[in-house]
Design an enzyme around this catalytic site. Sequence first.
Site, PDB file in Angstrom:
ATOM      1  N   GLU A 124      -5.485  22.625 -42.768  1.00  0.00           N
ATOM      2  CA  GLU A 124      -6.451  22.632 -41.647  1.00  0.00           C
ATOM      3  C   GLU A 124      -5.586  22.729 -40.213  1.00  0.00           C
ATOM      4  O   GLU A 124      -4.614  21.942 -39.985  1.00  0.00           O
ATOM      5  CB  GLU A 124      -7.059  21.297 -41.536  1.00  0.00           C
ATOM      6  CG  GLU A 124      -8.220  20.954 -40.547  1.00  0.00           C
ATOM      7  CD  GLU A 124      -8.646  19.618 -40.761  1.00  0.00           C
ATOM      8  OE1 GLU A 124      -9.404  19.086 -39.951  1.00  0.00           O
ATOM      9  OE2 GLU A 124      -8.024  18.780 -41.981  1.00  0.00           O
ATOM     10  N   LYS A 149     -16.522  23.760 -39.415  1.00  0.00           N
ATOM     11  CA  LYS A 149     -16.818  22.258 -40.184  1.00  0.00           C
ATOM     12  C   LYS A 149     -18.413  21.697 -39.797  1.00  0.00           C
ATOM     13  O   LYS A 149     -18.569  21.605 -38.443  1.00  0.00           O
ATOM     14  CB  LYS A 149     -15.667  21.434 -39.839  1.00  0.00           C
ATOM     15  CG  LYS A 149     -15.824  20.339 -40.578  1.00  0.00           C
ATOM     16  CD  LYS A 149     -14.463  19.396 -40.462  1.00  0.00           C
ATOM     17  CE  LYS A 149     -14.710  17.944 -41.086  1.00  0.00           C
ATOM     18  NZ  LYS A 149     -13.388  17.021 -40.890  1.00  0.00           N
ATOM     19  N   CYS A 197     -11.418  19.310 -44.811  1.00  0.00           N
ATOM     20  CA  CYS A 197     -11.067  17.919 -44.520  1.00  0.00           C
ATOM     21  C   CYS A 197     -12.036  16.957 -45.672  1.00  0.00           C
ATOM     22  O   CYS A 197     -12.187  17.261 -46.589  1.00  0.00           O
ATOM     23  CB  CYS A 197     -10.727  17.318 -43.267  1.00  0.00           C
ATOM     24  SG  CYS A 197      -9.952  15.856 -43.040  1.00  0.00           S
TER      25      CYS A 197
END
Length: 498
Positions: A264, A320, A372
Amino acid sequence: MKISPYVFVAIAGASLTLSLAPFNWWWSAIIAMAALSATLNNSTTKQGFLLGWCFGSASFATGVSWVYIAIHDFGGTSTLLAVPMTAIFCIGLGLIPALFAYAYIRWIRAGIAGKTLGFAALWVLTEWLRGWLFTGFPWLYLGYGHLHTAMAGWSPVTGVYGISFWVALSGAAVAQCIVSPATKKRHGITTLGGCIILFGLGYSLQKQEWTSADDRAPLKIGAVQANISQDKKWAYTQYWATLEKYDHASETLWPTSDLVIWPEAAIPALYHNALSYFDYIAERAEANNSALITGVPTRTDDDMFNSVMVISGGDGIYHKQRLVPFGEYVPLGQYIRGLINFFDLPMSSFSRGGPNQNHLHVKGWQLAPSICYEIAYPDLIARSARNSDVLFTISNDAWFGNSIGPDQHMQMAQMRALENGRELIRVTGTGITAIVDHHGNIRTRIPSFIATTMQGEVHARNGSTPFTRFGSTPIIALCAMLAITAGLTRSGRRIKSG
């Protein structure tokens, strides 16, 4: 000396963390829920609210107090502010178990069914509520402690919520066996017997293969774990050193890997500001017939996204969807930015990605992406897993430091693999970087907090588990029905007694 019930449930709540990674004392959650159930069954609604608050605040204090590391160590907040901010976070989350306790005593607690099935059903509903309220915080679910017990067999059927129901029900049954009058203990024993049967059935379900192996050759994976600390990650003076580090680390991976993965936000710059570097890296990958996927911030018009994209060897970009409050966006930012450093962290102004985004396509493979802590959302991953070959997640767990946070995060990723019958690739900047099989077991892993690379392979899977097809809807609907039935039964008893 008689212990205060508030201290008693606080100790029980604190012990709940021991059921999860890295401790994995799965039975401690049953004891904790038994203690909560027994105490609530002898309390008023007001007392119950406070008892639930003590239980919840203590469990979050031991389970997620690693947020202090993000606030203090990497957020630049003084100890005098970081400690109360962490306490407010844990106490605030404790309000959800407090509401559970109030609702349980006020509407559910009546008869053996209400004190067992109703108790467990309401607990699961509050876990589910916590998963989406204010963008959600789906951490410390009871079911995660059973990743490696017989109850793991239920994961592809009911998901983690179904296992949480079993844990809460088992705790309530234990409470009934211990504190009920002798004439009613048999009801608790019967319920506990049912829980033992469900546990045994889990062994049989573990032998069930819900998905089948694809006949394609495995995909050879190379992953870079650069181990760049969070306090240096966004420092301008470290920018070129970071680019060089990923370039050199990938040198040995290109010739032997079908796909190389960086974690990430591996490159600390917006994608369009580092185009020349990505063009250079794409040439290196293509020269070895290898693909590259990396996490990188992107911008579209006025929106900035935390993204993962295919740089070479395929196509696709994923933005995301579930953002971390104060880490990736600041609620009420126009009012609180500038008050303390923590509210002005680098890259804390992201926009949410849209729903129903496409998979990443690499060398004919369909990768279901998440970034994440999105991996903590069971239904988000189940939707993404449909028609995919493998699950794929990148993360920056440097925010957790050397705490139990990365172990908890990894455990949740393993549960997603098990729920969906898919192998999973997980690549992080500092660890835990691993490949997980479709049973939720770690097959390949590299040590945390060292700069190194990982090589392994993943296998595509065909078909879907019941959980992939239906998600949490069946177990949540069942819990809602049980809670409503318990509530109506209690209301009926009140009318009759009146």
